[in-house]
Scaffold this active site. Structure first.
Site, PDB file in Angstrom:
ATOM      1  N   ASP A 168      -0.201   9.741   1.639  1.00  0.00           N
ATOM      2  CA  ASP A 168       0.114  10.067   3.363  1.00  0.00           C
ATOM      3  C   ASP A 168       1.330  11.076   3.366  1.00  0.00           C
ATOM      4  OD1 ASP A 168       2.575   8.772   2.127  1.00  0.00           O
ATOM      5  OD2 ASP A 168       1.935   6.923   3.430  1.00  0.00           O
TER       6      ASP A 168
ATOM      7  N   ASP B 265      -1.667   0.480  -4.985  1.00  0.00           N
ATOM      8  CA  ASP B 265      -2.105   1.417  -4.108  1.00  0.00           C
ATOM      9  C   ASP B 265      -1.668   3.009  -4.707  1.00  0.00           C
ATOM     10  OD1 ASP B 265      -3.538   2.254  -1.891  1.00  0.00           O
ATOM     11  OD2 ASP B 265      -2.137   2.124  -0.507  1.00  0.00           O
TER      12      ASP B 265
END
Length: 271
Positions: free
Chosen positions: A62, A174
């Protein structure tokens, strides 16, 4: 403390994600094991009394300033601008909030050989894992479907936690992979000049699954094509994206068993 020894593909480890051809399963021995005269052993050292369990791996990238970089969370993780220049001001604003601080480019995944790789990951919020490392050993099955997963059974992905996700479940890692999807936040679109990053959750591989009508035999080719296109102007990020296609065999959300380990120097140097 227990340990496992597996061979590296060569004495030096590059930041390239191109997987070496030599391959060997992990040995439950402290002695060196090599697949050729050119190989050397990498010893996985498990932390006595460390965290362990089972879970699964997801993926994201991100571009946000990681949790472990903020002063109130220890401030040990490095941050960089969009070009990869390190930002020394620990209070610098995150790319996801209009600032310039984000994930450093040297935190793309590192494929050592066909069965060993290093990466960074977000772990569950509240677990205080900043700077801790975990050996993820894939079971050969997937959380939602088992299609391309058997080929990575027994492979080791050693991750260092440099971020947290309050939407990350217990046992979930993640993994930071370019093209893996933004997740909740997006600091990449306005800063990096990359192409499409695919679905918000699941990224380019999620798009490939849908576009091929979940025909797993075509996932890898589709993902390679998308990585090439989305990162055509950024060779390093492209190699990071191809890590999911090649080293992970385009296997989405693989199940795993994990143990806390001493961090490899390659991750410490990039933290």
């Amino acid at each position: 403390a227990s340990s496992a020894t597996i061979p590296e593909s060569s004495p030096s480890i590059n930041s390239s994600s191109s997987s070496a051809k030599s391959s060997s399963s992990a040995k439950s021995s402290s002695s060196e094991a090599s697949s050729s005269s050119q190989a050397k052993a990498f010893q996985i050292k498990y932390v006595s009394g460390g965290k362990s369990g089972s879970g699964y791996a997801t993926r994201y990238w991100d571009c946000c300033k990681p949790h472990c970089a903020w002063p109130e969370h220890g401030g040990k993780a490095r941050t960089c601008d969009a070009k990869g220049n390190e930002i020394t001001d620990k209070s610098a604003g995150s790319m996801c909030d209009g600032g310039n601080a984000g994930i450093c480019r040297n935190q793309f995944p590192i494929a050592v050989n066909d069965t060993l790789a290093f990466a960074f990951a977000a772990t569950p919020g509240g677990e205080n894992n900043c700077g801790k490392c975990f050996d993820l050993v894939f079971t050969g099955e997937g959380k939602y479907a088992t299609d391309r997963h058997k080929k990575i059974k027994g492979h080791h992905l050693i991750v260092m936690s440099n971020n947290v996700g309050y939407d990350v479940a217990g046992g979930q890692f993640d993994v930071m992979i370019p093209g893996g999807g933004f997740g909740i936040f997006d600091g990449c679109s306005s800063k990096m000049g990359w192409g499409s990053q695919g679905s918000q959750y699941g990224g380019l591989l999620d798009e490939c699954e849908k576009e091929t009508n979940y025909y797993a035999a075509n996932y890898q080719k589709c993902l390679r094509t998308k990585c090439e296109k989305s990162f055509s102007m950024d060779p390093e990020a492209k190699e990071g994206c191809l890590f999911l296609a090649d080293w992970m065999n385009a296997a989405g959300n693989p199940l795993l068993n994990y143990k806390e380990v001493e961090c490899p120097q390659e991750l410490i140097d990039r933290f």
